[in-house]
Design an enzyme around this catalytic site. Sequence first.
Site, PDB file in Angstrom:
ATOM      1  CE  LYS A  22      -1.729   1.619   4.097  1.00  0.00           C
ATOM      2  NZ  LYS A  22      -1.406   3.029   4.398  1.00  0.00           N
ATOM      3  CG  ASN A  23       2.232   2.781   3.514  1.00  0.00           C
ATOM      4  OD1 ASN A  23       1.080   3.092   3.217  1.00  0.00           O
ATOM      5  ND2 ASN A  23       2.609   2.622   4.772  1.00  0.00           N
ATOM      6  NE  ARG A  93      -1.206  12.359   7.635  1.00  0.00           N
ATOM      7  CZ  ARG A  93      -0.892  13.631   7.781  1.00  0.00           C
ATOM      8  NH1 ARG A  93      -1.764  14.472   8.243  1.00  0.00           N
ATOM      9  NH2 ARG A  93       0.318  14.059   7.474  1.00  0.00           N
ATOM     10  CB  CYS A 117      -5.367  10.705  11.424  1.00  0.00           C
ATOM     11  SG  CYS A 117      -3.661  10.211  11.541  1.00  0.00           S
ATOM     12  NE  ARG A 122       0.282  10.474   9.872  1.00  0.00           N
ATOM     13  CZ  ARG A 122      -0.123   9.502   9.062  1.00  0.00           C
ATOM     14  NH1 ARG A 122      -1.342   9.058   9.124  1.00  0.00           N
ATOM     15  NH2 ARG A 122       0.701   8.996   8.170  1.00  0.00           N
ATOM     16  N   PRO A 123       1.980  16.720  11.108  1.00  0.00           N
ATOM     17  CG  PRO A 123       3.784  17.792  12.143  1.00  0.00           C
ATOM     18  CD  PRO A 123       2.854  16.626  12.288  1.00  0.00           C
ATOM     19  CG  ASP A 125       6.804  20.829  10.050  1.00  0.00           C
ATOM     20  OD1 ASP A 125       6.186  19.746  10.051  1.00  0.00           O
ATOM     21  OD2 ASP A 125       7.797  21.026  10.761  1.00  0.00           O
ATOM     22  CG  ASP A 310       3.080   1.663   9.575  1.00  0.00           C
ATOM     23  OD1 ASP A 310       2.665   2.536  10.365  1.00  0.00           O
ATOM     24  OD2 ASP A 310       3.405   1.902   8.402  1.00  0.00           O
ATOM     25  CB  ILE A 332       7.338   6.913  14.441  1.00  0.00           C
ATOM     26  CG1 ILE A 332       8.514   5.927  14.290  1.00  0.00           C
ATOM     27  CG2 ILE A 332       7.091   7.673  13.136  1.00  0.00           C
ATOM     28  CD1 ILE A 332       9.795   6.489  13.792  1.00  0.00           C
ATOM     29  NE  ARG A 402      -7.619   4.808   5.604  1.00  0.00           N
ATOM     30  CZ  ARG A 402      -6.983   5.796   6.171  1.00  0.00           C
ATOM     31  NH1 ARG A 402      -7.299   6.177   7.385  1.00  0.00           N
ATOM     32  NH2 ARG A 402      -6.030   6.439   5.543  1.00  0.00           N
TER      33      ARG A 402
HETATM   34  N1  EPU Z   1       6.557  14.835  10.759  1.00  0.00           N
HETATM   35  C1  EPU Z   1       6.746  16.168  11.033  1.00  0.00           C
HETATM   36  N2  EPU Z   1       6.677  17.074   9.987  1.00  0.00           N
HETATM   37  C2  EPU Z   1       6.461  16.674   8.708  1.00  0.00           C
HETATM   38  C3  EPU Z   1       6.278  15.294   8.428  1.00  0.00           C
HETATM   39  C4  EPU Z   1       6.340  14.396   9.489  1.00  0.00           C
HETATM   40  O1  EPU Z   1       6.969  16.554  12.176  1.00  0.00           O
HETATM   41  O2  EPU Z   1       6.424  17.539   7.798  1.00  0.00           O
HETATM   42  C5  EPU Z   1       6.633  13.857  11.863  1.00  0.00           C
HETATM   43  C6  EPU Z   1       5.331  13.049  12.009  1.00  0.00           C
HETATM   44  O3  EPU Z   1       4.354  13.719  12.778  1.00  0.00           O
HETATM   45  C7  EPU Z   1       5.831  11.767  12.658  1.00  0.00           C
HETATM   46  C8  EPU Z   1       7.209  11.583  12.023  1.00  0.00           C
HETATM   47  O4  EPU Z   1       7.581  12.877  11.532  1.00  0.00           O
HETATM   48  O5  EPU Z   1       5.999  11.959  14.041  1.00  0.00           O
HETATM   49  C9  EPU Z   1       7.274  10.598  10.885  1.00  0.00           C
HETATM   50  O6  EPU Z   1       6.195  10.814   9.978  1.00  0.00           O
HETATM   51  P1  EPU Z   1       6.313  10.515   8.420  1.00  0.00           P
HETATM   52  O7  EPU Z   1       6.210  11.805   7.681  1.00  0.00           O
HETATM   53  O8  EPU Z   1       7.511   9.671   8.151  1.00  0.00           O
HETATM   54  O9  EPU Z   1       4.979   9.682   8.164  1.00  0.00           O
HETATM   55  P2  EPU Z   1       4.189   9.670   6.808  1.00  0.00           P
HETATM   56  O10 EPU Z   1       5.141   9.777   5.709  1.00  0.00           O
HETATM   57  O11 EPU Z   1       3.051  10.632   6.867  1.00  0.00           O
HETATM   58  C10 EPU Z   1       4.302   7.101   6.340  1.00  0.00           C
HETATM   59  C11 EPU Z   1       3.325   5.970   6.230  1.00  0.00           C
HETATM   60  C12 EPU Z   1       2.760   5.632   7.605  1.00  0.00           C
HETATM   61  C13 EPU Z   1       3.920   5.268   8.523  1.00  0.00           C
HETATM   62  C14 EPU Z   1       4.947   6.408   8.558  1.00  0.00           C
HETATM   63  C15 EPU Z   1       6.198   6.090   9.362  1.00  0.00           C
HETATM   64  C16 EPU Z   1       2.371   6.146   4.011  1.00  0.00           C
HETATM   65  C17 EPU Z   1       1.195   6.415   3.175  1.00  0.00           C
HETATM   66  N3  EPU Z   1       2.238   6.321   5.330  1.00  0.00           N
HETATM   67  O12 EPU Z   1       3.559   8.216   6.835  1.00  0.00           O
HETATM   68  O13 EPU Z   1       1.923   4.498   7.431  1.00  0.00           O
HETATM   69  O14 EPU Z   1       3.455   5.013   9.826  1.00  0.00           O
HETATM   70  O15 EPU Z   1       5.370   6.737   7.213  1.00  0.00           O
HETATM   71  O16 EPU Z   1       6.821   4.959   8.861  1.00  0.00           O
HETATM   72  O17 EPU Z   1       3.408   5.727   3.505  1.00  0.00           O
HETATM   73  C18 EPU Z   1       0.110   3.068   7.889  1.00  0.00           C
HETATM   74  O18 EPU Z   1       0.334   2.484   6.815  1.00  0.00           O
HETATM   75  O19 EPU Z   1      -0.661   2.602   8.772  1.00  0.00           O
HETATM   76  C19 EPU Z   1       0.764   4.347   8.159  1.00  0.00           C
HETATM   77  C20 EPU Z   1       0.305   5.222   9.045  1.00  0.00           C
END
Ligand code: EPU
Length: 423
Positions: A22-23, A93, A117, A122-123, A125, A310, A332, A402
Amino acid sequence: MDIFEIDGPVELSGTIEVAGSKNSTLPILAAMILPGGRCAIPNAPHLADIESFGTLLESMGAEAQREPDGTLRIDTGPLDRPVGEYDIVRKIRASICILGPLLARFGRAKVSMPGGCAIGDRPVDIHLRGLRAMGADIHLEEGYIVAQAPAGGLRGAPIFLGGPFGTTVLGTDNIMMAATLARGTTVIESAACEPEVADLAGCLNAMGAKIRGIGSPRLVIEGVRELKPVSYRVISDRIEAGTFMAAAAITKSRLRIDRCPLNEMLAVTDRFRQIGISVEADGDGCEVAYAGQVRPADITTQPYPGFPTDLQAQFMALLALAEGNSVITEKIYPDRFMHVAELNRMAAHLRKEGPSVIVEGVDELIAAPVMASDLRASAALVLAGMAASGTTTVQRVYHIDRGYERIEEKLNAVGAKIRRVTV
Ligand code: EPU
């Protein structure tokens, strides 16, 4: 709305197959915006999130179609409206990763700011910081991120992607995609090393991008003038695979797992072996077997190659039945513990302390009505339901749909007793 009724305890046996990731599929669908043409993913999983992403692309003018053989075809040639609407973006997201490709192809984009969520704020920035470093002008307007590339297009730049919780997976994807068509070279430091990021990079290179350092925290991307459409097979879903391994362990069973990406699961297989579960590689899959006990363990989630967040909830369900006490620490998403109260309803002994949960192993779990709060938490409840005595009902199974393809059918085929009931 559907619920699951799960009879337990059950013993599983036989073979179960892992679907496409999925990811990986989600950002690769976003990448298909870049070449503007007919692309395909032959093994895209059948998931609510994937269908929603197809709808998002269609809302911008693209055409999305699922062939009878399962291939997902996307024609981004007609895509002419670089706007990610709130109504679709809020459901998924990962839609944030259309921002980089839209900006690279059209020089402008307007994408709804994704909300928080159940697993935290999940910002985004860091995504925006990276795009600004490439010269984009970005501001917020009525809940939308409005982005404009400089005259002549995005410029390659050195970009550091570290944040308070490590790097960002979708942020790395976003910047990497934007950089493929930028003028000059982009160097991403502190890039996410997740296999799904490497898979996206592989897909972009198949389109003609020039990305080096794939799988490492330093990506070097030389911008090219254009990309070409591709058909691309995604990697197997390591989180679905880990969930099936946990299913074998929690039901004291033996399962063969086909298409299991063991090479990308070293932190996970290491933990299974440490707690006494046997995992043996076999062809493109593995055999997972309960071997008489589940020992306790301390687990800390970390960016890849560490233990994945995850799979945190699923391991918590498993360790709830261990012979001793475990500590699970979430590095995380410090708030990703919605499953704790639900597992306690099933007679687990879990106590949250800050970003950690103390898991006191119990002899048995007892069925109860429980509520799914997010995708992985609901997987943990399904695992617990298969091990608990009695009939567990899980509300809000749309969360599990999902990210898991027909999970009840797959698990029932190896001995589970899960009924989907529409209420
Ligand atoms: N974060 C920030 N600022 C940003 C982006 C992230 O502070 O601009 C923080 C987040 O709040 C979190 C950490 O950095 O504390 C890591 O978040 P990341 O951005 O890596 O998460 P993501 O890319 O939004 C993906 C997966 C998630 C998985 C995470 C971590 C997808 C679609 N989603 O999310 O998958 O948990 O990486 O490995 O690839 C799931 O499949 O259930 C799922 C939530």
